[in-house]
Design a protein around this motif. Structure first.
Motif, mmCIF file in Angstrom:
data_model
loop_
_atom_site.group_PDB
_atom_site.id
_atom_site.type_symbol
_atom_site.label_atom_id
_atom_site.label_comp_id
_atom_site.label_asym_id
_atom_site.label_seq_id
_atom_site.Cartn_x
_atom_site.Cartn_y
_atom_site.Cartn_z
ATOM 1 N N HIS A 174 73.919 3.458 23.012
ATOM 2 C CA HIS A 174 73.199 4.476 23.785
ATOM 3 C C HIS A 174 72.031 3.849 24.554
ATOM 4 O O HIS A 174 71.854 4.110 25.746
ATOM 5 C CB HIS A 174 72.706 5.563 22.836
ATOM 6 N N TYR A 175 71.251 2.998 23.887
ATOM 7 C CA TYR A 175 70.129 2.343 24.559
ATOM 8 C C TYR A 175 70.594 1.500 25.747
ATOM 9 O O TYR A 175 69.970 1.503 26.802
ATOM 10 C CB TYR A 175 69.344 1.453 23.590
ATOM 11 N N ARG B 3 71.536 2.214 32.455
ATOM 12 C CA ARG B 3 72.361 2.572 33.616
ATOM 13 C C ARG B 3 72.155 4.027 34.022
ATOM 14 O O ARG B 3 72.830 4.513 34.916
ATOM 15 C CB ARG B 3 73.836 2.397 33.289
ATOM 16 N N GLY B 4 71.299 4.735 33.316
ATOM 17 C CA GLY B 4 71.079 6.140 33.615
ATOM 18 C C GLY B 4 72.102 7.047 32.960
ATOM 19 O O GLY B 4 72.261 8.194 33.351
ATOM 20 N N GLY B 5 72.809 6.541 31.955
ATOM 21 C CA GLY B 5 73.835 7.320 31.263
ATOM 22 C C GLY B 5 73.546 7.433 29.790
ATOM 23 O O GLY B 5 72.412 7.639 29.390
ATOM 24 N N GLY B 6 74.581 7.255 28.971
ATOM 25 C CA GLY B 6 74.409 7.311 27.532
ATOM 26 C C GLY B 6 75.713 7.539 26.805
ATOM 27 O O GLY B 6 76.769 7.692 27.411
ATOM 28 N N GLU C 253 67.651 14.066 19.376
ATOM 29 C CA GLU C 253 66.306 14.261 19.926
ATOM 30 C C GLU C 253 65.846 13.021 20.694
ATOM 31 O O GLU C 253 66.038 11.900 20.230
ATOM 32 C CB GLU C 253 65.317 14.538 18.790
ATOM 33 N N PRO C 254 65.217 13.226 21.847
ATOM 34 C CA PRO C 254 64.666 12.076 22.572
ATOM 35 C C PRO C 254 63.458 11.517 21.819
ATOM 36 O O PRO C 254 62.648 12.269 21.303
ATOM 37 C CB PRO C 254 64.254 12.654 23.921
ATOM 38 N N VAL D 12 62.923 6.335 24.751
ATOM 39 C CA VAL D 12 64.223 6.881 25.132
ATOM 40 C C VAL D 12 64.024 8.213 25.844
ATOM 41 O O VAL D 12 63.225 9.037 25.426
ATOM 42 C CB VAL D 12 65.120 7.069 23.889
ATOM 43 N N THR D 13 64.757 8.411 26.917
ATOM 44 C CA THR D 13 64.593 9.633 27.703
ATOM 45 C C THR D 13 65.485 10.768 27.251
ATOM 46 O O THR D 13 65.243 11.900 27.602
ATOM 47 C CB THR D 13 64.873 9.351 29.188
ATOM 48 N N LYS D 14 66.523 10.452 26.475
ATOM 49 C CA LYS D 14 67.397 11.517 25.997
ATOM 50 C C LYS D 14 68.120 11.079 24.745
ATOM 51 O O LYS D 14 68.402 9.900 24.541
ATOM 52 C CB LYS D 14 68.383 11.962 27.064
#
Length: 125
Positions: free
Chosen positions: A67-68, A73-76, A97-98, A102-104
């Motif tokens: 995920h990180y 890449r702006g994904g996950g 939870e973000p 981490v943004t998301k």
């Protein structure tokens, strides 16, 4: 030049135990699915846990690591499972939870189709 967001999400299915013994193999599968070569490869990887019997801390660590990398890449990672044990683990561990930086968090869906739809709608900013 093909950008990462132009590629369809990759799908990795996990069967059996996702634990300290199998986590390294799943990690290799995730890295291959991500095609980690600079900016090439998909922005999202869908991990289907419906056939996973058990997921423990090393398995969660592999998911978070992937995920990180995909966040860069702006994904996950997007998880798929219909099993209550996976939903409980998802909820209790807080991976949805973000957490800074981490943004998301990692979302959980009922089907691969739902995860594919979510990935297609999640466009880079």
């Amino acid at each position: 030049m093909q950008h990462a967001w132009d590629q369809p999400p990759a799908i990795v299915r996990v069967a059996g135990d996702f634990d300290v013994y199998t986590a390294p193999g799943v990690r290799q599968e995730l890295l291959a699915a991500m095609g980690w070569q600079g900016e090439k490869g998909p922005r999202h990887v869908i991990v289907d846990l419906d056939d996973a019997d058990h997921v423990d801390a090393p398995g969660l660590g592999v998911l978070m690591g992937a995920h990180y990398r995909l966040l860069e890449r702006g994904g996950g990672v997007l998880l798929v499972s219909t099993h209550e044990r996976h939903r409980r683990l998802h909820r209790l561990t807080g991976i949805a939870e973000p957490v800074p930086p981490v943004t998301k968090g990692i979302p959980l869906y009922d089907s691969v189709e739902q995860a594919l739809t979510a990935a297609r709608q999640d466009r880079p900013t």
